[in-house]
Design a protein around this motif. Structure first.
Motif, mmCIF file in Angstrom:
data_model
loop_
_atom_site.group_PDB
_atom_site.id
_atom_site.type_symbol
_atom_site.label_atom_id
_atom_site.label_comp_id
_atom_site.label_asym_id
_atom_site.label_seq_id
_atom_site.Cartn_x
_atom_site.Cartn_y
_atom_site.Cartn_z
ATOM 1 N N LYS A 2 9.388 -33.261 65.396
ATOM 2 C CA LYS A 2 8.062 -33.359 64.856
ATOM 3 C C LYS A 2 8.071 -34.519 63.839
ATOM 4 C CE LYS A 2 4.248 -30.720 62.803
ATOM 5 N NZ LYS A 2 3.794 -29.351 62.331
ATOM 6 N N PHE A 3 7.219 -35.339 64.053
ATOM 7 C CA PHE A 3 6.969 -36.479 63.370
ATOM 8 C C PHE A 3 5.673 -36.477 62.375
ATOM 9 C CE2 PHE A 3 9.623 -38.458 66.892
ATOM 10 C CZ PHE A 3 10.263 -39.392 66.027
ATOM 11 N N ILE A 4 5.773 -36.676 61.173
ATOM 12 C CA ILE A 4 4.843 -36.780 60.356
ATOM 13 C C ILE A 4 4.626 -38.138 59.902
ATOM 14 C CG2 ILE A 4 3.417 -36.005 58.446
ATOM 15 C CD1 ILE A 4 4.926 -33.126 58.646
ATOM 16 N N PHE A 5 3.820 -39.152 60.418
ATOM 17 C CA PHE A 5 3.709 -40.597 59.588
ATOM 18 C C PHE A 5 2.527 -40.397 58.547
ATOM 19 C CE2 PHE A 5 5.164 -40.922 64.069
ATOM 20 C CZ PHE A 5 6.079 -41.850 64.151
ATOM 21 N N VAL A 6 2.966 -40.845 57.754
ATOM 22 C CA VAL A 6 1.881 -41.103 56.557
ATOM 23 C C VAL A 6 1.573 -42.556 56.217
ATOM 24 C CG1 VAL A 6 1.525 -40.729 53.899
ATOM 25 C CG2 VAL A 6 2.861 -39.024 55.457
ATOM 26 N N ARG A 7 0.447 -43.205 56.102
ATOM 27 C CA ARG A 7 0.169 -44.463 56.026
ATOM 28 C C ARG A 7 -0.293 -44.502 54.457
ATOM 29 N NH1 ARG A 7 -4.710 -48.731 57.464
ATOM 30 N NH2 ARG A 7 -3.692 -50.430 56.616
ATOM 31 N N HIS A 8 0.545 -45.428 53.709
ATOM 32 C CA HIS A 8 0.066 -45.747 52.300
ATOM 33 C C HIS A 8 -1.305 -45.678 51.987
ATOM 34 C CE1 HIS A 8 -1.308 -49.686 52.831
ATOM 35 N NE2 HIS A 8 -0.541 -49.866 53.955
ATOM 36 N N GLY A 9 -1.572 -45.429 50.831
ATOM 37 C CA GLY A 9 -3.105 -45.247 50.376
ATOM 38 C C GLY A 9 -3.798 -46.711 50.310
ATOM 39 N N GLU A 10 -5.129 -46.342 50.266
ATOM 40 C CA GLU A 10 -5.861 -47.851 50.334
ATOM 41 C C GLU A 10 -5.512 -48.792 49.084
ATOM 42 O OE1 GLU A 10 -10.633 -48.310 50.517
ATOM 43 O OE2 GLU A 10 -10.137 -48.180 48.674
ATOM 44 N N THR A 11 -5.298 -50.081 49.453
ATOM 45 C CA THR A 11 -4.841 -51.220 48.360
ATOM 46 C C THR A 11 -6.073 -52.187 48.238
ATOM 47 O OG1 THR A 11 -4.064 -52.816 50.291
ATOM 48 C CG2 THR A 11 -2.355 -51.067 49.084
ATOM 49 N N ARG A 12 -6.077 -52.974 47.389
ATOM 50 C CA ARG A 12 -6.899 -54.018 47.166
ATOM 51 C C ARG A 12 -7.091 -54.925 48.378
ATOM 52 N NH1 ARG A 12 -5.355 -53.830 41.721
ATOM 53 N NH2 ARG A 12 -7.054 -53.288 40.332
ATOM 54 N N ALA A 13 -5.887 -55.380 48.920
ATOM 55 C CA ALA A 13 -5.978 -56.277 50.160
ATOM 56 C C ALA A 13 -6.835 -55.455 51.405
ATOM 57 C CB ALA A 13 -4.672 -56.425 50.569
ATOM 58 N N ASN A 14 -6.686 -54.178 51.423
ATOM 59 C CA ASN A 14 -7.349 -53.323 52.699
ATOM 60 C C ASN A 14 -8.988 -53.810 52.271
ATOM 61 O OD1 ASN A 14 -5.119 -50.930 52.206
ATOM 62 N ND2 ASN A 14 -5.139 -52.191 53.975
ATOM 63 N N VAL A 15 -9.196 -53.474 51.057
ATOM 64 C CA VAL A 15 -10.557 -53.556 50.915
ATOM 65 C C VAL A 15 -11.410 -55.056 50.972
ATOM 66 C CG1 VAL A 15 -12.573 -53.469 48.650
ATOM 67 C CG2 VAL A 15 -10.801 -51.594 49.183
ATOM 68 N N GLU A 16 -10.313 -55.881 50.498
ATOM 69 C CA GLU A 16 -10.734 -57.318 50.702
ATOM 70 C C GLU A 16 -10.623 -58.020 52.109
ATOM 71 O OE1 GLU A 16 -8.648 -59.591 47.436
ATOM 72 O OE2 GLU A 16 -9.318 -58.068 45.982
ATOM 73 N N GLN A 17 -10.016 -57.054 53.061
ATOM 74 C CA GLN A 17 -9.688 -57.392 54.497
ATOM 75 C C GLN A 17 -8.782 -58.673 54.565
ATOM 76 O OE1 GLN A 17 -13.816 -57.518 55.991
ATOM 77 N NE2 GLN A 17 -13.830 -55.368 56.566
ATOM 78 N N LEU A 18 -7.779 -58.467 53.799
ATOM 79 C CA LEU A 18 -6.788 -59.663 53.842
ATOM 80 C C LEU A 18 -5.782 -59.346 54.968
ATOM 81 C CD1 LEU A 18 -6.073 -60.357 50.199
ATOM 82 C CD2 LEU A 18 -7.733 -61.374 51.684
ATOM 83 N N ILE A 19 -5.314 -60.320 55.546
ATOM 84 C CA ILE A 19 -4.134 -60.014 56.288
ATOM 85 C C ILE A 19 -2.878 -60.068 55.497
ATOM 86 C CG2 ILE A 19 -2.566 -61.242 58.269
ATOM 87 C CD1 ILE A 19 -5.182 -62.624 59.081
ATOM 88 N N TYR A 20 -2.334 -58.940 55.438
ATOM 89 C CA TYR A 20 -1.008 -58.844 54.662
ATOM 90 C C TYR A 20 -0.183 -57.648 55.505
ATOM 91 C CZ TYR A 20 -2.164 -54.235 52.391
ATOM 92 O OH TYR A 20 -2.457 -52.867 52.226
ATOM 93 N N GLY A 21 1.077 -57.855 55.524
ATOM 94 C CA GLY A 21 2.014 -57.259 56.033
ATOM 95 C C GLY A 21 3.105 -56.874 54.997
ATOM 96 N N VAL A 22 4.011 -57.904 54.696
ATOM 97 C CA VAL A 22 4.956 -57.660 53.634
ATOM 98 C C VAL A 22 4.606 -58.229 52.020
ATOM 99 C CG1 VAL A 22 6.690 -58.018 55.424
ATOM 100 C CG2 VAL A 22 6.136 -60.024 53.926
ATOM 101 N N THR A 23 3.289 -58.540 52.035
ATOM 102 C CA THR A 23 2.808 -58.879 50.559
ATOM 103 C C THR A 23 2.458 -57.728 49.854
ATOM 104 O OG1 THR A 23 1.939 -61.071 51.592
ATOM 105 C CG2 THR A 23 1.172 -60.293 49.364
ATOM 106 N N HIS A 24 2.742 -57.711 48.673
ATOM 107 C CA HIS A 24 2.268 -56.690 47.712
ATOM 108 C C HIS A 24 0.962 -56.753 47.316
ATOM 109 C CE1 HIS A 24 2.207 -53.388 44.705
ATOM 110 N NE2 HIS A 24 1.780 -54.181 43.944
#
Length: 195
Positions: A2-24
């Motif tokens: 049984k897999f439980i995948f948790v996506r991290h919480g909302e970040t500033r980059a999410n709100v600003e609609q930035l492309i980011y993968g490995v950037t903090h």
């Protein structure tokens, strides 16, 4: 498994609609509240295995979950988000303006095109799938604190969907996705929105 995948919480980059993968990017107030809701959910589960992406936005949540369930997360590089190379930290419009050739190449063949200083989706999928293959046939429950791209690849793979089907799933920050996988067959049990 049984897999439980948790996506991290909302970040500033999410709100600003930035492309980011490995950037903090720091959590927003909403993102911090999502962590509390994630903890409320996970503490009710029996967790046998516990993994986290190495990126800071996932490690913060994994540490809090670990305190809650009495287990330390094993850091797994394979479930880190895709590296968007020269596109990191920019909006789509900014990338199109600054790197039009690279952006168009990526949009026309995102699976195979390697973003300069980054990676392509094909290699990204391979590393996520390689990790899932190591654990998918085990018994028990696994919590994986990770990213939207990783969760889409996991859904596609564990549910035996085509690569393009990943775009049918909206994986919001703070979401929890449960998949039961047994005898080569995956079932999507729940997609929990913690907004």
């Amino acid at each position: 498994m049984k897999f439980i995948f948790v996506r991290h919480g909302e970040t500033r980059a999410n709100v600003e609609q930035l492309i980011y993968g490995v950037t903090h990017s720091d959590f927003t107030e909403n993102g911090l509240n999502q962590i509390d809701r994630i903890l409320d959910y996970i503490k009710l589960k029996e967790v046998d295995y516990f993994y986290s992406s190495p990126l800071e936005r996932t490690r913060i949540i994994a540490e809090k979950i670990g305190e809650c369930i009495g287990k330390k997360a094993e850091v797994a590089e394979e479930v880190s988000e895709m590296n968007y190379g020269i596109f990191e930290g920019m909006t789509s419009n900014s990338v199109l303006e600054k790197y039009p050739e690279e952006y168009n190449s990526f949009m026309n063949d995102y699976r195979n095109y390697i973003i300069p200083e980054g990676e392509n989706v094909l290699d990204f999928d391979k590393r996520v799938i390689s990790f899932l293959d190591k654990i998918k046939d085990d018994n028990g429950t696994t919590v994986i604190v990770t990213h939207g791209g990783v969760i889409r690849t996991a859904i596609m793979y564990l549910l035996d969907l085509d690569s393009e089907d990943r775009w049918h799933f909206k994986i919001l920050p703070g979401m929890i996705i449960e998949i039961e996988y047994k005898n080569g067959y995956g079932v999507l049990v729940q997609m929990r929105d913690n907004n």
